[in-house]
Structure formats: structure tokens, C-alpha cells
Design a protein around this motif. Structure first.
Motif: not given
Length: 112
Positions: A63-92
Motif C-alpha cells: 500500500a501507499g505511505d501514510r501519515q497520522t498524528i498520535l495524541t497520547a495522555i501519559l501518567r507518571r508512575e515511579g520512573k515510568s510514563w504510562l499511556a492512559v489514553s491515545a488517539q491516532n488520526t489519519e492525515v490527508s
């Protein structure tokens, strides 16, 4: 634009496992521009542009190449960051919005 909404670790993992073993098996994902906005010491919003190559079409061709914009909400737990929500939107590229017609949508530009 498919509008899939998964809730819970298992519901997220199952379709990703399937996709990564099938039509995304030979893909390369390149990270582009990235912005981080901290909403406090333990919460951040991260937005990044992704460029995907190597996806297989339903007939097995590349298939052809694609572009998206990924938006994620991260929460720190100790020394790590965990994604608690994410949205991936296609770019036209060059388009302003999508237009619904006959049970489908397509990207359109009203400026032309």
C-alpha cells in the motif's frame, strides 16, 4: 478513518497483535515532529506525527505511505510514563475535513 474504540488492555492488545502479524508485519514507523505539554508533574499530553511505510493492501500488494498524528495522555508512575489514553488520526495532506456521502467519507478541500 475507522473510528475503532478499545477499552482495557486486552481489548487494545488483541487487534494490535493481529495487525502487527498481518497487514502491518513489514511496516516501518518513523516519528516526526513531537510536542509535549505537561499538565502537572505526573501528567502529560504528547502529540507526534507518524509516517508509516510498508503496509500491505488486502490483495497482498504494498500500500501507499501514510501519515497520522498520535495524541497520547501519559501518567507518571515511579520512573515510568504510562499511556492512559491515545488517539491516532489519519492525515490527508492538503485537505480540510471529511465529507460523508453514500455510506462513506472522503477527504475534501473547500478552498479549491
Amino acid at each position: 478513518m475507522t473510528g475503532l474504540w478499545w477499552r482495557g488492555r486486552g481489548a487494545i492488545a488483541k487487534p494490535h497483535d493481529y495487525a502487527l502479524k498481518s497487514f502491518f508485519a513489514d511496516t516501518t514507523l518513523r516519528i516526526g515532529r513531537t510536542e509535549t505539554r505537561h499538565l502537572g508533574p505526573d501528567v502529560a499530553v504528547v502529540r507526534t506525527r507518524l509516517h508509516l511505510t510498508g503496509q500491505r493492501a488486502p490483495d497482498g500488494s504494498r500500500a501507499g505511505d501514510r501519515q497520522t498524528i498520535l495524541t497520547a495522555i501519559l501518567r507518571r508512575e515511579g520512573k515510568s510514563w504510562l499511556a492512559v489514553s491515545a488517539q491516532n488520526t489519519e492525515v490527508s495532506p492538503g485537505m480540510e475535513t471529511h465529507l460523508a456521502e453514500d455510506d462513506t467519507t472522503r477527504p475534501v478541500d473547500y478552498r479549491r
